[in-house]
Design a protein around this motif. Structure first.
Motif, PDB file in Angstrom:
ATOM      1  N   PRO A  11     -18.933  11.836   0.461  1.00  0.00           N
ATOM      2  CA  PRO A  11     -19.299  13.250   0.593  1.00  0.00           C
ATOM      3  C   PRO A  11     -19.963  13.635   1.912  1.00  0.00           C
ATOM      4  N   ALA A  12     -20.471  12.695   2.659  1.00  0.00           N
ATOM      5  CA  ALA A  12     -21.267  13.039   3.840  1.00  0.00           C
ATOM      6  C   ALA A  12     -20.454  13.104   5.128  1.00  0.00           C
ATOM      7  N   ASN A  13     -19.166  13.075   5.047  1.00  0.00           N
ATOM      8  CA  ASN A  13     -18.335  13.034   6.246  1.00  0.00           C
ATOM      9  C   ASN A  13     -17.787  14.407   6.612  1.00  0.00           C
ATOM     10  N   THR A  14     -17.468  14.585   7.883  1.00  0.00           N
ATOM     11  CA  THR A  14     -16.869  15.812   8.394  1.00  0.00           C
ATOM     12  C   THR A  14     -15.459  15.993   7.839  1.00  0.00           C
ATOM     13  N   TYR A  15     -14.797  14.877   7.581  1.00  0.00           N
ATOM     14  CA  TYR A  15     -13.436  14.900   7.051  1.00  0.00           C
ATOM     15  C   TYR A  15     -13.442  14.411   5.611  1.00  0.00           C
ATOM     16  N   VAL A  16     -12.545  14.960   4.820  1.00  0.00           N
ATOM     17  CA  VAL A  16     -12.285  14.454   3.483  1.00  0.00           C
ATOM     18  C   VAL A  16     -11.032  13.604   3.621  1.00  0.00           C
ATOM     19  N   ALA A  17     -11.109  12.363   3.186  1.00  0.00           N
ATOM     20  CA  ALA A  17      -9.961  11.470   3.314  1.00  0.00           C
ATOM     21  C   ALA A  17      -9.810  10.633   2.051  1.00  0.00           C
ATOM     22  N   ILE A  18      -8.576  10.407   1.691  1.00  0.00           N
ATOM     23  CA  ILE A  18      -8.229   9.473   0.625  1.00  0.00           C
ATOM     24  C   ILE A  18      -7.146   8.575   1.196  1.00  0.00           C
ATOM     25  N   ALA A  19      -7.320   7.285   1.011  1.00  0.00           N
ATOM     26  CA  ALA A  19      -6.320   6.342   1.510  1.00  0.00           C
ATOM     27  C   ALA A  19      -6.268   5.138   0.591  1.00  0.00           C
ATOM     28  N   GLY A  20      -5.150   4.478   0.629  1.00  0.00           N
ATOM     29  CA  GLY A  20      -4.987   3.287  -0.193  1.00  0.00           C
ATOM     30  C   GLY A  20      -3.556   2.804  -0.124  1.00  0.00           C
ATOM     31  N   ALA A  21      -3.120   2.231  -1.228  1.00  0.00           N
ATOM     32  CA  ALA A  21      -1.762   1.702  -1.289  1.00  0.00           C
ATOM     33  C   ALA A  21      -1.254   1.781  -2.715  1.00  0.00           C
ATOM     34  N   ILE A  22       0.060   1.774  -2.842  1.00  0.00           N
ATOM     35  CA  ILE A  22       0.706   1.866  -4.141  1.00  0.00           C
ATOM     36  C   ILE A  22       1.849   0.860  -4.181  1.00  0.00           C
ATOM     37  N   GLY A  23       2.084   0.301  -5.357  1.00  0.00           N
ATOM     38  CA  GLY A  23       3.192  -0.625  -5.512  1.00  0.00           C
ATOM     39  C   GLY A  23       3.255  -1.181  -6.915  1.00  0.00           C
ATOM     40  N   PRO A  24       4.262  -1.992  -7.193  1.00  0.00           N
ATOM     41  CA  PRO A  24       4.425  -2.585  -8.521  1.00  0.00           C
ATOM     42  C   PRO A  24       3.276  -3.536  -8.856  1.00  0.00           C
ATOM     43  N   GLU A  25       2.910  -3.570 -10.123  1.00  0.00           N
ATOM     44  CA  GLU A  25       1.804  -4.429 -10.557  1.00  0.00           C
ATOM     45  C   GLU A  25       2.017  -5.884 -10.171  1.00  0.00           C
ATOM     46  N   VAL A  26       3.250  -6.363 -10.280  1.00  0.00           N
ATOM     47  CA  VAL A  26       3.531  -7.764  -9.972  1.00  0.00           C
ATOM     48  C   VAL A  26       3.248  -8.062  -8.500  1.00  0.00           C
ATOM     49  N   TRP A  28       1.011  -6.499  -6.629  1.00  0.00           N
ATOM     50  CA  TRP A  28      -0.448  -6.539  -6.509  1.00  0.00           C
ATOM     51  C   TRP A  28      -0.988  -7.897  -6.961  1.00  0.00           C
ATOM     52  N   ALA A  29      -0.411  -8.446  -8.017  1.00  0.00           N
ATOM     53  CA  ALA A  29      -0.865  -9.750  -8.516  1.00  0.00           C
ATOM     54  C   ALA A  29      -0.660 -10.832  -7.450  1.00  0.00           C
ATOM     55  N   HIS A  30       0.484 -10.800  -6.779  1.00  0.00           N
ATOM     56  CA  HIS A  30       0.751 -11.785  -5.714  1.00  0.00           C
ATOM     57  C   HIS A  30      -0.210 -11.590  -4.539  1.00  0.00           C
ATOM     58  N   LEU A  31      -0.439 -10.323  -4.146  1.00  0.00           N
ATOM     59  CA  LEU A  31      -1.368 -10.060  -3.050  1.00  0.00           C
ATOM     60  C   LEU A  31      -2.778 -10.512  -3.423  1.00  0.00           C
ATOM     61  N   THR A  32      -3.179 -10.292  -4.649  1.00  0.00           N
ATOM     62  CA  THR A  32      -4.530 -10.679  -5.085  1.00  0.00           C
ATOM     63  C   THR A  32      -4.757 -12.174  -4.924  1.00  0.00           C
ATOM     64  N   LEU A  77      -1.588 -10.134   5.460  1.00  0.00           N
ATOM     65  CA  LEU A  77      -1.238 -10.408   4.067  1.00  0.00           C
ATOM     66  C   LEU A  77      -0.672  -9.162   3.401  1.00  0.00           C
ATOM     67  N   PHE A  78      -1.338  -8.032   3.615  1.00  0.00           N
ATOM     68  CA  PHE A  78      -0.852  -6.782   3.021  1.00  0.00           C
ATOM     69  C   PHE A  78       0.551  -6.465   3.523  1.00  0.00           C
ATOM     70  N   LEU A  79       0.752  -6.569   4.825  1.00  0.00           N
ATOM     71  CA  LEU A  79       2.056  -6.232   5.404  1.00  0.00           C
ATOM     72  C   LEU A  79       3.159  -7.181   4.937  1.00  0.00           C
ATOM     73  N   ALA A  80       2.800  -8.393   4.571  1.00  0.00           N
ATOM     74  CA  ALA A  80       3.790  -9.357   4.090  1.00  0.00           C
ATOM     75  C   ALA A  80       4.319  -8.987   2.706  1.00  0.00           C
ATOM     76  N   HIS A  81       3.584  -8.180   1.986  1.00  0.00           N
ATOM     77  CA  HIS A  81       4.009  -7.751   0.645  1.00  0.00           C
ATOM     78  C   HIS A  81       4.742  -6.419   0.791  1.00  0.00           C
TER      79      HIS A  81
END
Length: 142
Positions: A11-26, A28-32, A77-81
């Protein structure tokens, strides 16, 4: 089912931002598995980006070079998935109130919600069926 992991700018920032990633559960399990091995090999139990950047918490005593090396490894690692896609959106709080028409602001609500909707619009419609379910996980700072 797809899962999205998201975080916001706070809440304390000049910009409001949301970021992340989306993908199949399987995927995510491999990345984890890969992620946990990478951070544990460096003696880190839980990776908090803000602590890492500031060299605080589990990163106290690290050098900037150590930090940068780990971050590069984790990005790799993220980019490899290949089935995980980065998503996100941001808006200046000032611009939101100055340039977004009142009726749209009334319909959308807060700039945070506009960014959330825009983040999901980043997902290529050809990768989703109309029946595809998406689980959403938001980072919670304790």
């Amino acid at each position: 089912m797809l899962t999205a992991y998201l975080d916001d700018s706070g809440p304390a920032n000049t910009y409001v931002a949301i970021a992340g990633a989306i993908g199949p559960e399987v995927e995510w399990a491999h990345l984890t598995i890969d992620w946990q091995q990478a951070i544990q090999s460096k003696g880190v139990r839980v990776f908090h980006r803000s602590d890492c950047q500031a060299l605080e918490g589990e990163f106290k005593g690290w050098t900037a070079g150590d930090r940068d090396s780990l971050v590069e490894q984790l990005i790799g690692l993220f980019l490899a998935h290949k089935q995980l896609w980065g998503i996100g959106a941001f808006v200046s709080r000032r611009d939101y109130h100055e340039y977004v028409p009142y009726e749209l602001r009334k319909a959308v609500g807060k700039p945070y919600l506009m960014c959330l909707e825009a983040s999901f619009r980043c997902v290529d419609g050809t990768t989703l069926s109309k029946e595809e379910k998406i689980g959403v996980v938001f980072e919670r700072s304790d």
